[in-house]
Design a protein around this motif. Sequence first.
Motif, PDB file in Angstrom:
ATOM      1  N   PHE A 123     -17.248 -34.676  -1.836  1.00 30.73           N
ATOM      2  CA  PHE A 123     -17.506 -33.560  -2.726  1.00 30.73           C
ATOM      3  C   PHE A 123     -17.563 -32.251  -1.947  1.00 30.73           C
ATOM      4  O   PHE A 123     -17.820 -32.235  -0.752  1.00 30.73           O
ATOM      5  N   LEU A 124     -17.337 -31.154  -2.683  1.00 30.44           N
ATOM      6  CA  LEU A 124     -17.464 -29.829  -2.080  1.00 30.44           C
ATOM      7  C   LEU A 124     -18.939 -29.509  -1.857  1.00 30.44           C
ATOM      8  O   LEU A 124     -19.802 -30.038  -2.561  1.00 30.44           O
ATOM      9  N   PRO A 125     -19.235 -28.627  -0.923  1.00 34.80           N
ATOM     10  CA  PRO A 125     -20.621 -28.173  -0.796  1.00 34.80           C
ATOM     11  C   PRO A 125     -21.058 -27.486  -2.095  1.00 34.80           C
ATOM     12  O   PRO A 125     -20.239 -26.845  -2.753  1.00 34.80           O
ATOM     13  N   PRO A 126     -22.305 -27.611  -2.492  1.00 36.36           N
ATOM     14  CA  PRO A 126     -22.758 -27.036  -3.763  1.00 36.36           C
ATOM     15  C   PRO A 126     -22.490 -25.537  -3.875  1.00 36.36           C
ATOM     16  O   PRO A 126     -22.120 -25.053  -4.947  1.00 36.36           O
ATOM     17  N   ALA A 127     -22.653 -24.790  -2.794  1.00 42.58           N
ATOM     18  CA  ALA A 127     -22.442 -23.345  -2.876  1.00 42.58           C
ATOM     19  C   ALA A 127     -20.974 -23.026  -3.146  1.00 42.58           C
ATOM     20  O   ALA A 127     -20.654 -22.159  -3.960  1.00 42.58           O
ATOM     21  N   GLY A 128     -20.075 -23.717  -2.493  1.00 38.57           N
ATOM     22  CA  GLY A 128     -18.652 -23.477  -2.706  1.00 38.57           C
ATOM     23  C   GLY A 128     -18.213 -23.879  -4.101  1.00 38.57           C
ATOM     24  O   GLY A 128     -17.404 -23.202  -4.738  1.00 38.57           O
ATOM     25  N   TYR A 129     -18.735 -24.993  -4.584  1.00 33.27           N
ATOM     26  CA  TYR A 129     -18.411 -25.447  -5.931  1.00 33.27           C
ATOM     27  C   TYR A 129     -18.899 -24.443  -6.965  1.00 33.27           C
ATOM     28  O   TYR A 129     -18.172 -24.079  -7.884  1.00 33.27           O
ATOM     29  N   ARG A 130     -20.129 -23.969  -6.799  1.00 33.17           N
ATOM     30  CA  ARG A 130     -20.700 -23.006  -7.731  1.00 33.17           C
ATOM     31  C   ARG A 130     -19.904 -21.704  -7.717  1.00 33.17           C
ATOM     32  O   ARG A 130     -19.636 -21.119  -8.762  1.00 33.17           O
ATOM     33  N   ARG A 131     -19.513 -21.260  -6.537  1.00 36.56           N
ATOM     34  CA  ARG A 131     -18.748 -20.023  -6.410  1.00 36.56           C
ATOM     35  C   ARG A 131     -17.415 -20.142  -7.158  1.00 36.56           C
ATOM     36  O   ARG A 131     -17.001 -19.224  -7.859  1.00 36.56           O
ATOM     37  N   ARG A 132     -16.762 -21.281  -7.031  1.00 36.31           N
ATOM     38  CA  ARG A 132     -15.492 -21.475  -7.731  1.00 36.31           C
ATOM     39  C   ARG A 132     -15.675 -21.520  -9.240  1.00 36.31           C
ATOM     40  O   ARG A 132     -14.850 -20.995  -9.984  1.00 36.31           O
TER      41      ARG A 132
ATOM     42  N   LEU B 294     -21.167 -13.119  -8.625  1.00 36.33           N
ATOM     43  CA  LEU B 294     -20.073 -13.022  -7.654  1.00 36.33           C
ATOM     44  C   LEU B 294     -20.452 -12.124  -6.485  1.00 36.33           C
ATOM     45  O   LEU B 294     -20.117 -12.413  -5.342  1.00 36.33           O
ATOM     46  N   ARG B 295     -21.130 -11.032  -6.766  1.00 35.87           N
ATOM     47  CA  ARG B 295     -21.544 -10.116  -5.694  1.00 35.87           C
ATOM     48  C   ARG B 295     -22.535 -10.808  -4.766  1.00 35.87           C
ATOM     49  O   ARG B 295     -22.443 -10.698  -3.552  1.00 35.87           O
ATOM     50  N   ARG B 296     -23.485 -11.545  -5.334  1.00 38.18           N
ATOM     51  CA  ARG B 296     -24.479 -12.245  -4.520  1.00 38.18           C
ATOM     52  C   ARG B 296     -23.812 -13.296  -3.646  1.00 38.18           C
ATOM     53  O   ARG B 296     -24.129 -13.441  -2.465  1.00 38.18           O
ATOM     54  N   ASP B 297     -22.837 -14.030  -4.202  1.00 36.63           N
ATOM     55  CA  ASP B 297     -22.116 -15.032  -3.412  1.00 36.63           C
ATOM     56  C   ASP B 297     -21.308 -14.377  -2.306  1.00 36.63           C
ATOM     57  O   ASP B 297     -21.221 -14.895  -1.197  1.00 36.63           O
ATOM     58  N   THR B 298     -20.715 -13.228  -2.583  1.00 37.84           N
ATOM     59  CA  THR B 298     -19.943 -12.520  -1.565  1.00 37.84           C
ATOM     60  C   THR B 298     -20.848 -12.040  -0.446  1.00 37.84           C
ATOM     61  O   THR B 298     -20.507 -12.148   0.733  1.00 37.84           O
ATOM     62  N   GLU B 299     -22.019 -11.535  -0.795  1.00 35.26           N
ATOM     63  CA  GLU B 299     -22.971 -11.088   0.225  1.00 35.26           C
ATOM     64  C   GLU B 299     -23.487 -12.266   1.043  1.00 35.26           C
ATOM     65  O   GLU B 299     -23.657 -12.158   2.256  1.00 35.26           O
ATOM     66  N   ASP B 300     -23.712 -13.407   0.392  1.00 35.45           N
ATOM     67  CA  ASP B 300     -24.165 -14.596   1.119  1.00 35.45           C
ATOM     68  C   ASP B 300     -23.091 -15.061   2.102  1.00 35.45           C
ATOM     69  O   ASP B 300     -23.395 -15.452   3.222  1.00 35.45           O
ATOM     70  N   ASP B 301     -21.835 -15.022   1.680  1.00 36.88           N
ATOM     71  CA  ASP B 301     -20.742 -15.410   2.578  1.00 36.88           C
ATOM     72  C   ASP B 301     -20.656 -14.466   3.768  1.00 36.88           C
ATOM     73  O   ASP B 301     -20.452 -14.902   4.896  1.00 36.88           O
ATOM     74  N   ALA B 302     -20.821 -13.182   3.515  1.00 40.92           N
ATOM     75  CA  ALA B 302     -20.744 -12.206   4.603  1.00 40.92           C
ATOM     76  C   ALA B 302     -21.900 -12.407   5.579  1.00 40.92           C
ATOM     77  O   ALA B 302     -21.729 -12.272   6.789  1.00 40.92           O
ATOM     78  N   ASP B 303     -23.080 -12.725   5.064  1.00 38.57           N
ATOM     79  CA  ASP B 303     -24.227 -12.970   5.935  1.00 38.57           C
ATOM     80  C   ASP B 303     -24.006 -14.209   6.799  1.00 38.57           C
ATOM     81  O   ASP B 303     -24.376 -14.236   7.970  1.00 38.57           O
ATOM     82  N   GLU B 304     -23.408 -15.248   6.236  1.00 39.28           N
ATOM     83  CA  GLU B 304     -23.149 -16.466   6.999  1.00 39.28           C
ATOM     84  C   GLU B 304     -22.112 -16.222   8.088  1.00 39.28           C
ATOM     85  O   GLU B 304     -22.175 -16.806   9.164  1.00 39.28           O
ATOM     86  N   ASP B 305     -21.138 -15.350   7.808  1.00 41.64           N
ATOM     87  CA  ASP B 305     -20.096 -15.049   8.785  1.00 41.64           C
ATOM     88  C   ASP B 305     -20.533 -14.039   9.826  1.00 41.64           C
ATOM     89  O   ASP B 305     -19.836 -13.805  10.796  1.00 41.64           O
ATOM     90  N   GLY B 306     -21.672 -13.401   9.601  1.00 37.29           N
ATOM     91  CA  GLY B 306     -22.174 -12.404  10.536  1.00 37.29           C
ATOM     92  C   GLY B 306     -21.564 -11.029  10.325  1.00 37.29           C
ATOM     93  O   GLY B 306     -21.711 -10.147  11.138  1.00 37.29           O
TER      94      GLY B 306
END
Length: 94
Positions: free
Chosen positions: A9-18, A77-89
């Motif tokens: 399965f996909l990770p829950p965060a990625g699945y939710r984002r999609r 979508l904005r919150r998910d984008t910010e979370d992705d940016a935080d994970e990537d540094g």
Amino acid sequence: MARAHRPVFLPPAGYRRRRVRDAARLLPVLGVVLLVVPLLWTRSDQPGGVGNSVALIYVFAVWAGLIAGANLLSRLLRRDTEDDADEDGRDPSA
């Protein structure tokens, strides 16, 4: 030779984002379908028909609901984008 273990399965965060992206893509289609519904109603001059005031209230309610839905989806979508940016540094404001 052993295969590398891959999750089924996909990770829950990625699945939710999609799913949120899918909902954002379907929102205009839902809006068109809901705004076409009053065209299917019987006219007010016929027995059991729907008056213009009811149809206008319905259209306004659908319009307001679409705005609220778009606002909710954009925040998600904005919150998910910010979370992705935080994970990537990366800096999310850049």
